[in-house]
Every structure is written in structure tokens, then in C-alpha cells.
Scaffold this active site. Sequence first.
Site, PDB file in Angstrom:
ATOM      1  N   TYR A 162      55.708  -2.828  41.923  1.00  0.00           N
ATOM      2  CA  TYR A 162      55.030  -3.792  42.469  1.00  0.00           C
ATOM      3  C   TYR A 162      54.796  -5.065  41.622  1.00  0.00           C
ATOM      4  O   TYR A 162      54.838  -6.245  42.373  1.00  0.00           O
ATOM      5  CB  TYR A 162      53.389  -2.925  42.651  1.00  0.00           C
ATOM      6  CG  TYR A 162      52.530  -3.782  43.596  1.00  0.00           C
ATOM      7  CD1 TYR A 162      52.619  -3.978  44.802  1.00  0.00           C
ATOM      8  CD2 TYR A 162      51.400  -4.247  42.785  1.00  0.00           C
ATOM      9  CE1 TYR A 162      51.616  -4.694  45.700  1.00  0.00           C
ATOM     10  CE2 TYR A 162      50.624  -4.984  43.487  1.00  0.00           C
ATOM     11  CZ  TYR A 162      50.614  -5.259  44.909  1.00  0.00           C
ATOM     12  OH  TYR A 162      49.829  -5.854  45.685  1.00  0.00           O
ATOM     13  N   ASP A 170      59.910  -4.765  61.500  1.00  0.00           N
ATOM     14  CA  ASP A 170      60.151  -4.452  60.086  1.00  0.00           C
ATOM     15  C   ASP A 170      60.441  -5.622  59.253  1.00  0.00           C
ATOM     16  O   ASP A 170      61.515  -6.016  59.419  1.00  0.00           O
ATOM     17  CB  ASP A 170      60.853  -3.168  59.940  1.00  0.00           C
ATOM     18  CG  ASP A 170      61.084  -2.619  58.818  1.00  0.00           C
ATOM     19  OD1 ASP A 170      60.748  -3.260  57.790  1.00  0.00           O
ATOM     20  OD2 ASP A 170      61.675  -1.656  58.586  1.00  0.00           O
ATOM     21  N   VAL A 171      59.578  -5.921  58.161  1.00  0.00           N
ATOM     22  CA  VAL A 171      60.000  -7.179  57.587  1.00  0.00           C
ATOM     23  C   VAL A 171      61.192  -7.022  56.670  1.00  0.00           C
ATOM     24  O   VAL A 171      61.727  -7.971  56.145  1.00  0.00           O
ATOM     25  CB  VAL A 171      58.668  -7.564  56.775  1.00  0.00           C
ATOM     26  CG1 VAL A 171      57.546  -8.196  57.586  1.00  0.00           C
ATOM     27  CG2 VAL A 171      58.337  -6.693  55.660  1.00  0.00           C
ATOM     28  N   LYS A 220      55.928  -8.775  43.056  1.00  0.00           N
ATOM     29  CA  LYS A 220      54.852  -9.944  42.931  1.00  0.00           C
ATOM     30  C   LYS A 220      55.255 -11.090  42.003  1.00  0.00           C
ATOM     31  O   LYS A 220      55.102 -12.278  42.347  1.00  0.00           O
ATOM     32  CB  LYS A 220      53.538  -9.199  42.828  1.00  0.00           C
ATOM     33  CG  LYS A 220      52.691  -8.241  43.774  1.00  0.00           C
ATOM     34  CD  LYS A 220      52.917  -8.841  45.163  1.00  0.00           C
ATOM     35  CE  LYS A 220      52.528  -8.100  46.286  1.00  0.00           C
ATOM     36  NZ  LYS A 220      52.560  -8.518  47.652  1.00  0.00           N
ATOM     37  N   ASN A 256      52.489 -11.477  54.581  1.00  0.00           N
ATOM     38  CA  ASN A 256      51.253 -10.571  54.063  1.00  0.00           C
ATOM     39  C   ASN A 256      51.758  -9.059  53.833  1.00  0.00           C
ATOM     40  O   ASN A 256      51.330  -8.340  53.076  1.00  0.00           O
ATOM     41  CB  ASN A 256      50.063 -10.437  54.783  1.00  0.00           C
ATOM     42  CG  ASN A 256      49.325  -9.462  54.425  1.00  0.00           C
ATOM     43  OD1 ASN A 256      48.387  -9.490  53.318  1.00  0.00           O
ATOM     44  ND2 ASN A 256      49.023  -8.452  55.524  1.00  0.00           N
TER      45      ASN A 256
END
Length: 259
Positions: free
Chosen positions: A157, A64-65, A161, A91
Site C-alpha cells: 500500500y 474493474d480498474v 501510494k 479513487n
Amino acid sequence: MCGRLQNQTAIVTGSSTGIGRAIAHRFAAEGADVVTNSRSEERANETAAEIEATGGNAVGVAADVTDYDAVRSLVEATVDSFGGVDIMVNNAGVTTVKPTEELTAEDWRRVIDVDLTGVFFGAQAAGEYMIEAETGGAILNISSIMGELGLHKRAPYCSAKGGVNNLTRTLAVEWAKHDIYVNALAPGFIKTEITDQTQEAADYTDEDIQKRTPLGEFGTLEEMAECALFLVSRNNYVTGEVLHADGGWSAYGWGYGDR
């Protein structure tokens, strides 16, 4: 294929589907040993098995990142399996589609934790290894055109980003002395699950996207993998760059209408 990544080892997080999966396959085809990743061990292993079936070399590692220790274990497992880490592709990503005034703290944290903090954890863990091993390397963070543009119902989001873009620039400046190249790839509209959610949020049909895109079509997973290959090559004097692979979307000043 010409084996442009021969004798290199790459980690690709979130590589059980979409862009991550395409990158993992392309890197393996170019000669890299690839560590595929998902939160699910089964899904990580599925992509690795696909690569092996086509003659590549891969292992799947679940992590799990958003878990600091798990990401470090992912890097350690890669070193144990293949002897080092030359390329790290951050990613893994999620999104949520909701008007900003309706967002909960959990909504916000989930996207920021995966899409920004997860990228930081991956870059930091790989960067620490590359610095200590004195090998140099390449780190590629998968961003989005939404890191530069706004879209309604996508506040977490877009914010995450945008953070990825400036994190990329900062790490590139800081780690250049260690011969570590750090870049970001910012895809436009590619047919993935997240793109489907974006279209839903903006009420865009496929025809709307195609008309709004100067090249007149969606991008492909294969094109994103080609961009990724360029950005990790370390033979192009490119670091600290956010490459917008969006068919001209972010350059289009008019915005809508016939091409």
C-alpha cells in the site's frame, strides 16, 4: 450549493463507499453529471440512484480498474451518456495487512494492480480523451499520507501510494500544455474500511489517532469531498500537487503524546 461544476461531467471510480461515494455526491450537488463506478454493477447503480434521489444527475457503470479495456469502456460509456469527460477521479483502492516477510506475490500484485496500475489506466484513458477532444480537464488521484510515510505491515500500500504521488507529478508536467490539471489528494485518518485496516495493522486505537493528530480528531468524508472539489476546479493555478489532508499528521515531528 453554488453549482461550481455546472455543465461538467465527472467519473469517480470506487464510488460505492467511503471517500469516493462522498466525492460523487458532492460533485453532483455542485452541478456535475456524475458516473459512479464499482466492480459491481449493483453497487455502482446504488450510488447513482442516491444521487438521482437528491436531484442530481448520475449513471452507474461497472468496471474493474485493473482491466485496461474495461477502463476505456468506462470512459466511452461516460461520453455516450453525457457527451464528454471533464473530471476523472481515480479513487478505487484496496489494501492488505501482513508483515512484509509473509507477503505472497498475489498479495503484492493485488494492491499494486488496483492502487497504482488502476490509477494509471484511469488517468491515461481520461487524459487521451481530453487531449483528443481539446477540452482540457482535471484528473484527481486519491493517494494517502502513506505515500510519504512508512507503516509496518503495509509495504504494498505504501509503495503504491508513493507511486501515485510521482505519477501525479509526471502527468501534471506532461499534460499541462493540454490544459489538463493533475493533482492528488492524500487523506490522513478518515473513518473508512481501509483506515480500520490501517489501525489494525498498527494497533492504533481511536484515542491513539486523536492524540497523534494535531487537530485532535479524525477527518470526515465531507472534508475530503471539499478538498477534492478544490483540486478539480481548474481556477486555482494548482497542478502537480499532492494535498495532505491529514489534520497535521505528517507535519507532526514529535509523533506521540498529549496535544
